[in-house]
Motif scaffolding. Sequence first.
Motif, PDB file in Angstrom:
ATOM      1  N   ASN A 110       0.931  -4.084 -15.520  1.00 28.78           N
ATOM      2  CA  ASN A 110       1.232  -5.465 -15.317  1.00 28.78           C
ATOM      3  C   ASN A 110      -0.127  -6.301 -14.910  1.00 28.78           C
ATOM      4  N   GLY A 111      -0.788  -5.467 -14.138  1.00 31.25           N
ATOM      5  CA  GLY A 111      -2.135  -6.041 -13.505  1.00 31.25           C
ATOM      6  C   GLY A 111      -3.094  -6.214 -14.657  1.00 31.25           C
ATOM      7  N   VAL A 112      -3.209  -5.012 -15.574  1.00 24.94           N
ATOM      8  CA  VAL A 112      -4.260  -5.269 -16.682  1.00 24.94           C
ATOM      9  C   VAL A 112      -3.807  -6.410 -17.690  1.00 24.94           C
ATOM     10  N   ILE A 113      -2.614  -6.454 -17.963  1.00 23.64           N
ATOM     11  CA  ILE A 113      -1.967  -7.384 -18.876  1.00 23.64           C
ATOM     12  C   ILE A 113      -2.070  -8.716 -18.213  1.00 23.64           C
ATOM     13  N   GLY A 114      -1.971  -8.956 -17.051  1.00 18.76           N
ATOM     14  CA  GLY A 114      -2.104  -9.884 -16.417  1.00 18.76           C
ATOM     15  C   GLY A 114      -3.584 -10.747 -16.352  1.00 18.76           C
ATOM     16  N   SER A 115      -4.446  -9.881 -16.071  1.00 21.88           N
ATOM     17  CA  SER A 115      -5.786 -10.068 -16.332  1.00 21.88           C
ATOM     18  C   SER A 115      -6.247 -10.727 -17.836  1.00 21.88           C
ATOM     19  N   MET A 116      -5.527 -10.180 -18.493  1.00 25.36           N
ATOM     20  CA  MET A 116      -5.851 -10.615 -19.994  1.00 25.36           C
ATOM     21  C   MET A 116      -5.427 -11.909 -20.469  1.00 25.36           C
TER      22      MET A 116
ATOM     23  N   LEU B 298      -1.970 -20.521 -15.918  1.00 19.91           N
ATOM     24  CA  LEU B 298      -0.708 -20.756 -16.863  1.00 19.91           C
ATOM     25  C   LEU B 298       0.447 -20.128 -16.285  1.00 19.91           C
ATOM     26  N   THR B 299       1.581 -20.659 -16.505  1.00 20.96           N
ATOM     27  CA  THR B 299       2.742 -19.812 -15.998  1.00 20.96           C
ATOM     28  C   THR B 299       3.032 -18.856 -17.138  1.00 20.96           C
ATOM     29  N   LYS B 300       3.762 -17.872 -16.880  1.00 17.14           N
ATOM     30  CA  LYS B 300       4.113 -16.760 -17.622  1.00 17.14           C
ATOM     31  C   LYS B 300       5.032 -17.206 -18.821  1.00 17.14           C
ATOM     32  N   ASP B 301       6.037 -18.263 -18.639  1.00 20.45           N
ATOM     33  CA  ASP B 301       6.704 -18.953 -19.981  1.00 20.45           C
ATOM     34  C   ASP B 301       5.547 -19.743 -20.689  1.00 20.45           C
ATOM     35  N   GLN B 302       4.528 -20.350 -20.203  1.00 20.80           N
ATOM     36  CA  GLN B 302       3.652 -21.026 -21.026  1.00 20.80           C
ATOM     37  C   GLN B 302       2.754 -20.029 -21.891  1.00 20.80           C
ATOM     38  N   ALA B 303       2.410 -18.790 -21.414  1.00 18.85           N
ATOM     39  CA  ALA B 303       1.510 -17.938 -21.836  1.00 18.85           C
ATOM     40  C   ALA B 303       2.465 -17.239 -23.109  1.00 18.85           C
ATOM     41  N   ILE B 304       3.606 -16.967 -22.657  1.00 17.30           N
ATOM     42  CA  ILE B 304       4.464 -16.460 -24.059  1.00 17.30           C
ATOM     43  C   ILE B 304       4.647 -17.440 -25.156  1.00 17.30           C
TER      44      ILE B 304
ATOM     45  N   ASP C 202       6.669  -8.068 -15.438  1.00 17.85           N
ATOM     46  CA  ASP C 202       6.495  -8.988 -14.186  1.00 17.85           C
ATOM     47  C   ASP C 202       5.031  -9.276 -13.891  1.00 17.85           C
ATOM     48  N   VAL C 203       4.461 -10.242 -14.921  1.00 21.66           N
ATOM     49  CA  VAL C 203       3.141 -10.594 -14.803  1.00 21.66           C
ATOM     50  C   VAL C 203       2.609 -11.839 -14.354  1.00 21.66           C
ATOM     51  N   THR C 204       1.741 -12.017 -13.727  1.00 19.58           N
ATOM     52  CA  THR C 204       0.873 -13.514 -13.324  1.00 19.58           C
ATOM     53  C   THR C 204      -0.110 -13.647 -13.995  1.00 19.58           C
ATOM     54  N   PRO C 205      -0.355 -14.607 -15.075  1.00 23.73           N
ATOM     55  CA  PRO C 205      -1.549 -14.884 -15.923  1.00 23.73           C
ATOM     56  C   PRO C 205      -2.732 -15.120 -15.075  1.00 23.73           C
TER      57      PRO C 205
END
Length: 639
Positions: free
Chosen positions: A60-66, A71-77, A96-99
């Motif tokens: 999750n941390g690796v994906i969040g850093s990308m 942005l919020t998670k919904d905005q990124a999706i 469970d990620v935080t952009p």
Amino acid sequence: MMGAPAEKARSFGPSVKRLLRLLLSHPLSVGTVVGSTVASVILMAVAPRVLGHATDLVFNGVIGSMLPAGLTKDQAIAGMRASGDNTFADMVSSMDVTPGVGVDFSAVGQVLLIVALLYICSSFLGWLAGYLLNVVVVRTIRGLRAEVEEKVHRLPLRYYDASARGDLLSRVTNDLDNLSQSLQQTVAQFLNSVLMVIALLVMMIWISPLLALIAILTVPLAFVATAQIAKRSKPHFMAQWASTGALNAQVEEAFTGHELVKAFGRQGELEETFDERNDKLYESSWRAQFISGIIMPTIMFLGNLNYVAVAVVGGLRVASGSLSLGEVQAFIQYSRQFTQPLTQIGSMFNLMQSGVASAERIFDVLDAEEETPDPADPETPADDHGLIAFENVSFRYHPDKPLIEDLSLVAQPGHMVAIVGPTGAGKTTLVNLIMRFYDVDQGTIRVDGVDSRRMTRDDLRERTGMVLQDSWLFGGTIYDNIAYGDPTASRAEVMEAAQLSHVDHFVRTLPDGYDTVLDEEGGGVSAGERQLITIARAFLAKPTILILDEATSSVDTRTELLIQQAMANLRTDRTSFVIAHRLSTVRDADVIVVMEDGHIVEQGTHDELLAAGGAYCRLYNSQFAGPAEIDEDESVQAT
């Protein structure tokens, strides 16, 4: 009886249940073992699931850093779907990620610490269970060995006559050791493996019922394959241990009679017999190990197929967002661990089969028919004079082969009763019946008026001293071997018995005298001297009834005369039964009983029987007449 297991494999289940009942005779220790194993398995099963959470934190941390920060998670999706990357968007939506936020290494460290504690506690509990179970197994084998030892003393002489000594020794030594080794190596591992399979199955269903179904599909195949292979290996394990017993019996016979083997030049024949039985043992052992050895590779192959299927389906489920990467990682670990206990169970089957085969051979001894118990309310003769009366006695070793039929005989106190006759006439059987090594089929043997079957065997045998043709000495000093006749005797009494039996004169010529140590074969003294020691042992017991079965056959003529003089001193108010082929030793007997085919054909004194010109006269003349006067019939009788 001894060769039967090689032909037919008996039921595996009843023998296992019997072994489990023996182990459960230590309930507290077994309960602690089960509790510790259950706790260890639960902790071991939970650890991969917790470790999967650490993987999720890292991923999750690796994906969040990308993802773009701010942005919020919904905005990124929404941005991913707008660009057409729906697969990646589905995966991120389940995470469970935080952009813009990377890996939380502090949280990962805490999870890893928890996992380490889980594994440490699981390992300690597993060690505790294994230690306690080994204690239970060792105590169980100790009890089983003691039970076998006690059983051996309760078995009738008929059992030993029908059994090869080497095979019986193999059962109470090799088979017990093999059973102990098998239990120590399989019980703890088997219990842990079964519980592990159950725990891992629960965890897999919790994570993904679909993947669990895929993993479970290999289990029936594994069990079917194991059952079929084990079914074919069991008879070979039975044959292996039966062949081991037969080989031990042959080796024991060869070692015991090595002088005779060399004297007749039979080394080559013995080597051929040994090679034949050794090859049979090799063949059965090879087949048993080869067939049972197929179990583990078969289960490993099925496990690898299961691993491939789980990895493919699990990857698709992660891509679709149905499962997290940590969950798939934990499930793959579970699936690998799931096949591992199955593989262990399969690999243990050869040891289990071998152990159960040995257990069945031990149970054969424990289940063998015992000699009839002593009466609950035994009788004891009021007098102790040694009056022996045979009243219409009949006996057969085999139901279809008569031996002694309707025999009646009275031996008066203080009389020497000589029993003579051709080989196979029933002479030794007669004294075996007196000692109750065998019980009569019909009729009664009375000792001072009491039916011997109404007496305890200890009471009967305490009144009886017996010296056999084959002298038996145990490893120890000459003094100890003589004192075996009466452990409570004083040293003066032992010396008196040695002097009466003319042991004293040759013992004093030995460097260590009565402290000379003999081995089981009586090494260091001659055959005649060994026989004298056994006669001294019988003298020390001061028996009411004295039985000498060719006891002077290994003694020179002069010493034989001296022993007869000593026996004359003992015969006062005592009854003596003397079995002899050399008729010169029984001339002074009060009664000479001539037996043929289990019947008494003549009885009387030496002079009376010679005057009668019957069977005794023919036997006597065959021994003392010149060779030219012996006809063919008399020669056959003399043998």
